[in-house]
Design an enzyme around this catalytic site. Structure first.
Site, PDB file in Angstrom:
ATOM      1  N   LEU A  86      47.066 117.135  68.253  1.00 35.18           N
ATOM      2  CA  LEU A  86      46.487 116.479  69.334  1.00 35.18           C
ATOM      3  C   LEU A  86      47.133 116.944  70.736  1.00 35.18           C
ATOM      4  O   LEU A  86      48.200 116.858  70.959  1.00 35.18           O
ATOM      5  CB  LEU A  86      46.390 114.826  69.193  1.00 35.18           C
ATOM      6  CG  LEU A  86      45.802 114.525  67.759  1.00 35.18           C
ATOM      7  CD1 LEU A  86      46.077 112.919  67.997  1.00 35.18           C
ATOM      8  CD2 LEU A  86      44.826 114.896  67.625  1.00 35.18           C
ATOM      9  N   CYS A  87      45.744 117.277  71.524  1.00 33.61           N
ATOM     10  CA  CYS A  87      46.229 117.727  73.040  1.00 33.61           C
ATOM     11  C   CYS A  87      46.286 116.471  73.888  1.00 33.61           C
ATOM     12  O   CYS A  87      45.313 116.244  74.327  1.00 33.61           O
ATOM     13  CB  CYS A  87      45.252 118.684  73.387  1.00 33.61           C
ATOM     14  SG  CYS A  87      45.374 119.284  75.100  1.00 33.61           S
ATOM     15  N   LEU A  88      47.574 115.917  74.092  1.00 31.37           N
ATOM     16  CA  LEU A  88      47.660 114.931  74.964  1.00 31.37           C
ATOM     17  C   LEU A  88      48.733 115.303  75.980  1.00 31.37           C
ATOM     18  O   LEU A  88      49.573 116.072  75.802  1.00 31.37           O
ATOM     19  CB  LEU A  88      48.113 113.462  73.903  1.00 31.37           C
ATOM     20  CG  LEU A  88      47.039 113.191  72.899  1.00 31.37           C
ATOM     21  CD1 LEU A  88      47.774 112.253  72.014  1.00 31.37           C
ATOM     22  CD2 LEU A  88      45.885 112.778  73.716  1.00 31.37           C
TER      23      LEU A  88
END
Length: 246
Positions: A86-88
């Site tokens: 996930l791109c966080l």
């Protein structure tokens, strides 16, 4: 292999997570690899995830805390692709924004906050509120019977899940049997052919109210009487009133 500093830091953070876990979150490292953590997020109330149980992983670099972990969610959830990085802001997608002062608790609180929002990112998906609710209901079963890693890391939760799933199954079975056994005349009585307040003519309405009171009085005077017969009597009376009004 974790550096001594990473080992020391993650050991300290695990102790903190045990002593003071964040709301709706539990997390622990793999016993054989402290760089691989597993978490469980319980869906918060007043969200489509309410009642859901979401398992995922944090994969830390060997030089943590100077670099961020990869974040994944394994349980189908309707918000993120399963088992996908996930791109966080606190994930390995953004090492430039990472703060070494952040902890496992900080990361998972941030993940939960993002999950309950509607912002899109790499690894997120779009589904309806109803789809999320359906997946929330199925999540406990998925973790308990379809996820080997969940069973290995959280055996005590698996036991609780099995008990809860059995309770739900029995509850659904009991409800199904009740619905099948219910007297159709009693059901009709509860649905009422017409409400007394809907009778337009004042005199007819007064007579209907008096007749209903008499029926209730007769029912109350018979403590061992049949409730079903009372409901049937009310249903027939209101049905006849409805016919009279047509």
């Amino acid at each position: 292999m974790a550096t001594k500093q990473a080992q020391k830091r993650l050991t300290k953070e695990y102790k903190m997570m045990v002593e003071n876990p964040p709301p709706f979150i539990i997390a622990r490292p793999n016993e054989e690899n402290i760089l691989e953590w597993h978490y469980v997020i319980s869906g918060p109330p007043d969200t489509p995830y309410d009642g859901g149980q979401y398992h995922g992983t944090l994969t830390f670099p060997s030089d943590y805390p100077y670099k961020p972990p990869a974040i994944r969610m394994i349980t189908p959830n309707g918000r993120f692709k399963e088992n996908t990085r996930l791109c966080l802001s606190m994930s390995d997608y953004h090492p430039d924004t990472w703060n070494p002062g952040w902890s496992v608790a900080t990361i998972l609180n941030g993940l939960l906050s993002f999950m309950t929002g509607d912002e899109s990112t790499t690894g997120s998906i779009t589904t309806t509120q109803q789809e999320k609710k359906i997946l929330a209901k199925k999540s406990m079963y998925y973790n308990t019977f379809n996820s080997t890693r969940f069973k290995l890391v959280f055996p005590e939760i698996v036991e609780k899940n099995i008990t809860e799933l059995q309770r739900r199954k029995q509850e659904e079975k009991d409800m199904s049997m009740f619905e099948k056994k219910e007297d159709p005349l009693v059901k009709a009585a509860r649905e009422k052919a017409i409400e007394v307040k809907d009778i337009v003519n004042p005199e007819d309405r007064i007579r209907a109210e008096q007749a209903l009171k008499e029926l209730e009085k007769q029912h109350n005077d018979k403590p061992n009487g049949s409730s079903s017969m009372f409901y049937i009597g009310v249903a027939l009376f209101l049905f006849l009133v409805g016919l009279f009004m047509k």
